[in-house]
Design a protein around this motif. Structure first.
Motif, short mmCIF file in Angstrom:
data_model
loop_
_atom_site.label_atom_id
_atom_site.label_comp_id
_atom_site.label_asym_id
_atom_site.label_seq_id
_atom_site.Cartn_x
_atom_site.Cartn_y
_atom_site.Cartn_z
N VAL A 241 1.56 84.31 -10.29
CA VAL A 241 2.17 83.14 -10.94
C VAL A 241 1.89 83.16 -12.44
O VAL A 241 2.77 82.88 -13.26
CB VAL A 241 1.65 81.84 -10.31
N ALA A 242 0.64 83.50 -12.83
CA ALA A 242 0.28 83.54 -14.25
C ALA A 242 1.11 84.60 -14.99
O ALA A 242 1.62 84.35 -16.09
CB ALA A 242 -1.21 83.83 -14.40
N LEU A 243 1.24 85.78 -14.39
CA LEU A 243 2.04 86.83 -15.01
C LEU A 243 3.51 86.42 -15.12
O LEU A 243 4.15 86.63 -16.16
CB LEU A 243 1.92 88.13 -14.19
N ALA A 244 4.04 85.85 -14.04
CA ALA A 244 5.45 85.45 -14.03
C ALA A 244 5.72 84.35 -15.05
O ALA A 244 6.76 84.36 -15.73
CB ALA A 244 5.84 84.98 -12.63
N PHE A 245 4.80 83.39 -15.18
CA PHE A 245 5.01 82.32 -16.15
C PHE A 245 4.97 82.86 -17.57
O PHE A 245 5.77 82.47 -18.43
CB PHE A 245 3.95 81.23 -15.98
N THR A 246 4.03 83.78 -17.84
CA THR A 246 3.98 84.41 -19.16
C THR A 246 5.28 85.15 -19.45
O THR A 246 5.83 85.09 -20.56
CB THR A 246 2.80 85.39 -19.24
N PHE B 284 16.39 87.84 -13.81
CA PHE B 284 14.94 87.85 -13.95
C PHE B 284 14.33 86.46 -13.75
O PHE B 284 13.24 86.33 -13.19
CB PHE B 284 14.53 88.43 -15.31
N ILE B 285 15.01 85.41 -14.21
CA ILE B 285 14.49 84.06 -13.96
C ILE B 285 14.52 83.75 -12.47
O ILE B 285 13.59 83.15 -11.93
CB ILE B 285 15.31 83.01 -14.75
N THR B 286 15.58 84.17 -11.79
CA THR B 286 15.67 83.94 -10.35
C THR B 286 14.54 84.62 -9.60
O THR B 286 14.08 84.13 -8.57
CB THR B 286 17.03 84.46 -9.83
N ALA B 287 14.03 85.73 -10.14
CA ALA B 287 12.94 86.46 -9.48
C ALA B 287 11.66 85.65 -9.39
O ALA B 287 10.74 86.01 -8.65
CB ALA B 287 12.67 87.77 -10.21
N LEU B 288 11.60 84.54 -10.11
CA LEU B 288 10.40 83.69 -10.04
C LEU B 288 10.20 83.07 -8.66
O LEU B 288 9.13 82.54 -8.36
CB LEU B 288 10.48 82.58 -11.10
N TYR B 289 11.24 83.12 -7.82
CA TYR B 289 11.07 82.55 -6.48
C TYR B 289 10.05 83.33 -5.65
O TYR B 289 9.45 82.78 -4.72
CB TYR B 289 12.40 82.47 -5.74
N VAL B 290 9.82 84.60 -5.99
CA VAL B 290 8.90 85.41 -5.20
C VAL B 290 7.46 84.88 -5.30
O VAL B 290 6.84 84.58 -4.27
CB VAL B 290 8.97 86.90 -5.61
N PRO B 291 6.88 84.72 -6.51
CA PRO B 291 5.54 84.14 -6.55
C PRO B 291 5.50 82.66 -6.19
O PRO B 291 4.42 82.12 -5.95
CB PRO B 291 5.10 84.36 -8.01
N THR B 292 6.68 82.02 -6.14
CA THR B 292 6.72 80.60 -5.79
C THR B 292 6.56 80.38 -4.30
O THR B 292 6.09 79.32 -3.86
CB THR B 292 8.04 79.97 -6.28
N VAL B 293 6.94 81.36 -3.47
CA VAL B 293 6.88 81.21 -2.02
C VAL B 293 5.48 80.82 -1.53
O VAL B 293 5.34 79.84 -0.78
CB VAL B 293 7.38 82.49 -1.31
N PRO B 294 4.40 81.54 -1.93
CA PRO B 294 3.08 81.12 -1.44
C PRO B 294 2.66 79.74 -1.93
O PRO B 294 1.91 79.03 -1.25
CB PRO B 294 2.14 82.21 -1.97
N LEU B 295 3.15 79.32 -3.10
CA LEU B 295 2.81 77.99 -3.60
C LEU B 295 3.47 76.91 -2.74
O LEU B 295 2.86 75.89 -2.42
CB LEU B 295 3.24 77.84 -5.06
N LEU B 296 4.73 77.15 -2.37
CA LEU B 296 5.41 76.19 -1.49
C LEU B 296 4.79 76.18 -0.10
O LEU B 296 4.70 75.12 0.54
CB LEU B 296 6.91 76.53 -1.40
#
Length: 313
Positions: A135-140, A106-118
């Motif tokens: 990103v807000a949902l994923a960080f929460t 589940f932590i690794t799944a954070l790469y999905v919302p990170t793609v548009p930020l990069l």
């Protein structure tokens, strides 16, 4: 004579390439528990090195004739993706020494919302508002997933608490986001067979080269780490070839949306193996997956307005 009825085969919601990427996510989901098991018998850098060097040699055996046409552009592309493989899987494997397979998934799944930020940082293209919402949902969700205490009202909430394993897994997610962008950048301009060989070998050899720097020694022989490494090495060949082939026809945005299903499979496999997350962590895991999906949604305002209950004149 009456004409026979014509039956039309319904069109599948996914293309062949997209269905292949779904298969990749299912295969990925099984790797977390496999690596977690192997970490009881081998160090992370040795395991990653053995895994991807094996994968690279298998790939080289299959595509050795194609390697004669290797260009500098393909070598650079393979080296760049191989560096991301070394960093991403090295960090993820290191994290799996101290976190469960389900948490890592589940932590690794954070790469999905990170793609548009990069993409914003590299390509200077501002993220869509839905990306920020994701990103807000994923960080929460990350806060809930890594909280050392259960929620018992606001006073019982311990907040974000990243241990060494969680931090390594989070950094791995950032690297995997960069890998997705790199693959999308080169996929349509290089020979996927040659690039796959290079990236797998580079990822494996860099891991071996980093062992003395990290002070990691060669582990004692074990059939467990050998079977895990050979199995994952073979799977890595299939995964990398499939990603490079499919992303020629699937956009990075669409691909990352499909990849959002990876932690669900990882969580299911972990649950079958006896892992159990507490309710707050389960809620956090669900928010991370939801954030990954939301970050890729692009609702059309006109379609929403059409269904609003506007007053009649």
């Amino acid at each position: 004579m009456p004409a026979l009825p014509v039956f039309k085969i319904p069109r599948l919601p996914l293309s062949v390439q997209e269905a292949a990427l779904v298969g990749v996510t299912m295969l990925w989901g099984t790797t977390f528990l496999t690596v977690h098991t192997a970490m009881q018998y081998a160090g992370p850098l040795f395991f990653v090195g053995f895994r991807f060097t094996t994968a690279g040699l298998l790939c080289l055996l299959v595509f050795h004739r194609a390697m004669r046409g290797l260009s500098w552009q393909e070598a650079r592309a393979g080296a760049a993706i191989g560096l991301s493989i070394f960093l991403g899987y090295g960090l993820q494997t290191h994290g799996l020494q101290s976190v469960s397979a389900s948490q890592s998934a589940f932590i690794t799944a954070l790469y999905v919302p990170t793609v548009p930020l990069l993409q914003w940082l590299v390509l200077r293209s501002a993220p869509h508002p839905m990306s920020w919402a994701g990103v807000a949902l994923a960080f929460t969700g990350l806060v809930l997933l890594t909280s050392p205490q259960p929620l018992a009202g606001l006073e019982g909430f311990a907040g974000l608490a990243l241990g060494a394993g969680e931090l390594a897994s989070l950094l791995a997610a950032l690297v995997f986001a960069a890998e997705i962008i790199l693959i999308g950048k080169y996929a349509g301009r290089v020979n996927l067979q040659r690039v796959t060989v290079v990236q797998l070998l580079v990822g494996g050899l860099l891991s071996f080269a980093a062992m003395p720097v990290a002070g990691e020694s060669v582990p004692a022989f074990s059939w467990v780490w050998l079977a895990c490494a050979l199995g994952l090495g073979t799977a890595s060949v299939l995964i990398q070839l499939t990603m490079n082939w499919a992303q020629k026809a699937v956009s990075p945005t669409r691909a990352t949306l499909i990849y959002a299903g990876e932690p669900i499979w990882g969580g299911l496999v972990g649950r079958l193996a006896g892992e159990m997350l507490p309710p707050p962590a389960l809620l956090g895991a669900a928010l991370i997956v939801l954030g990954a999906v939301v970050s890729e949604l692009r609702p059309r305002l006109r379609q929403w307005v059409r269904w609003l209950p506007l007053p009649r004149r």
